[in-house]
Design an enzyme around this catalytic site. Structure first.
Site, PDB file in Angstrom:
ATOM      1  NE  ARG A 141      24.334  40.462  31.437  1.00  8.95           N
ATOM      2  CZ  ARG A 141      23.652  40.048  30.390  1.00  8.95           C
ATOM      3  NH1 ARG A 141      24.670  40.155  29.518  1.00  8.95           N
ATOM      4  NH2 ARG A 141      22.786  40.975  29.839  1.00  8.95           N
TER       5      ARG A 141
ATOM      6  CE  LYS B 113      30.477  49.183  43.931  1.00 10.03           C
ATOM      7  NZ  LYS B 113      31.106  47.107  43.960  1.00 10.03           N
TER       8      LYS B 113
ATOM      9  CD  GLU C 275      34.455  48.609  46.227  1.00 10.00           C
ATOM     10  OE1 GLU C 275      33.150  48.988  45.509  1.00 10.00           O
ATOM     11  OE2 GLU C 275      34.991  48.012  46.013  1.00 10.00           O
TER      12      GLU C 275
ATOM     13  CE  LYS D  74      33.225  46.233  48.421  1.00  8.70           C
ATOM     14  NZ  LYS D  74      31.981  45.304  48.009  1.00  8.70           N
TER      15      LYS D  74
HETATM   16  P1  13P Z   1      35.845  41.696  44.989  1.00  8.08           P
HETATM   17  O1  13P Z   1      35.917  41.172  46.018  1.00  8.08           O
HETATM   18  O2  13P Z   1      36.041  40.356  43.771  1.00  8.08           O
HETATM   19  O3  13P Z   1      37.236  42.636  44.592  1.00  8.08           O
HETATM   20  O4  13P Z   1      35.039  42.804  44.386  1.00  8.08           O
HETATM   21  C1  13P Z   1      34.779  43.237  45.501  1.00  8.08           C
HETATM   22  C2  13P Z   1      33.104  44.900  45.117  1.00  8.08           C
HETATM   23  O5  13P Z   1      32.290  45.216  44.405  1.00  8.08           O
HETATM   24  C3  13P Z   1      34.167  45.808  43.872  1.00  8.08           C
HETATM   25  O6  13P Z   1      33.707  46.762  43.165  1.00  8.08           O
END
Ligand code: 13P
Length: 332
Positions: free
Chosen positions: A44, A134, A176, A218
């Site tokens: 990772r 986030k 988000e 987001k």
């Molecule tokens: P994706 O662009 O793969 O959707 O991932 C963005 C993300 O931060 C999802 O939490």
């Protein structure tokens, strides 16, 4: 708060955007396995280093969202990833939610966890160099039944509590609420759900006294579901997405970033270009850019295959995609 507003705005320097490199251990393991790469902590680390150690990413990236494990790992330059990014002018961020669990009132929907220990964890992340955070909630569409108003509201409450605590700790929150691409629904339904979700979210953020000028949204784009059999044109996506945002996002919000959500790299690029173009056309008040994980990583991962000798080719593919997505963010 003035500092937070300036930091939040700095993510939107022309053509720059975010790389989401914050897959949890579970998701990173599954992602690597899908490319035939066996997972371990070291693998990772190499996975993160493939992207974070690429030369010239600062031309396209204003920030990178990291996962907890990655904060203390080191790249080839022997600096921890957050210190290495900061030295190149890229703001390090951290995913602070702890994933989802079924919602007790509606078990086919999900609620995001992680508020209990949040305040203590924020202090630690800040010491490790994170300047923004986030929190992801997922909103699932199923016909007219899902999402339920209760799931939208519970997720909004947790997003708002998170955002309030993060601003209190002197960091920028990125909220988000991801309306998922999975399903048979059409674009108009996705647009309505995005509009409702964001409408509720911003009302609850206000109740929690969160300052939208120091916050980044987001969001997903308004797209027909991946089992709908329908492929939307970039112009259709742009029209519906911008309309949903104009109807629900306060103008003082620092900016809006998009997730790729399972779109192909090309689709995510073309749709972003059309959205930015449309937003300019109608005079939308906020700056827009990308915050992609899969759409930025996919081409590089299929070349890398976990092998050192493939790193240069994989990084070249990553940089080429970044250049295209960055041009899209400028509306080109
Ligand atoms: P994706 O662009 O793969 O959707 O991932 C963005 C993300 O931060 C999802 O939490």
């Amino acid at each position: 708060m003035t500092d937070l507003v300036a930091i939040a705005r700095s993510f939107f320097a022309s053509g720059k955007g975010l790389l989401a490199a914050d897959e949890s251990v579970h998701t990173a393991t599954a992602r690597l396995a899908s490319y035939g790469i066996p997972a371990s902590e070291e693998m990772r680390r190499q996975y993160r280093n493939l992207f974070l150690g690429a030369a010239d990413i600062e031309e396209y990236l204003s920030g990178v969202i990291l996962f907890e494990e990655t904060l203390s790992q080191k790249g080839s330059d022997r600096k921890t990833f957050p210190r290495s990014l900061a030295a190149r002018g890229i703001a390090p961020g951290i995913k602070v939610d702890e994933g989802t669990e079924p919602f007790s009132s509606s078990p086919n929907e999900f609620i995001t966890k992680g508020l209990l220990s949040l305040s203590e964890r924020l202090e630690g992340y800040k010491k490790q160099g994170a300047v923004f955070t986030k929190w992801r909630a997922v909103i699932r569409i199923d016909g007219d039944h899902l999402p339920t108003a209760a799931a939208i509201h519970e997720n909004a409450k947790r997003l708002a509590t998170y955002a309030r605590d993060v601003q209190g700790a002197g960091m920028v929150p990125l909220v988000e609420p991801e309306v998922l691409l999975e399903g048979k629904h059409l674009r108009a339904r996705a647009r309505a759900v995005i509009e409702e979700t964001l409408g509720v979210l911003f009302a609850v953020l206000k109740e929690h006294s969160v300052d939208c000028a120091g916050l980044i949204l987001k969001t997903a784009m308004a797209l027909s579901g991946n089992e709908s059999g329908k492929k939307d044109t970039p112009e259709e996506v742009a029209e519906e997405t911008v309309a949903a945002l104009l109807a629900s996002v306060p103008r003082q919000t620092a900016g809006i970033v998009f997730l790729s959500g399972g779109q192909s790299p090309e689709q995510a690029t073309e749709n972003l270009a059309a959205i930015v173009h449309r937003a300019k056309e109608v005079g939308a008040p906020w700056p827009l850019t990308f915050s992609y994980a899969r759409a930025l990583q996919e081409e590089a991962l299929s070349l890398w295959k976990g092998k050192e000798e493939n790193v240069p080719a994989a990084r070249a593919a990553f940089l080429a995609r970044l250049a295209k997505v960055s041009a899209a963010a400028r509306g080109e």
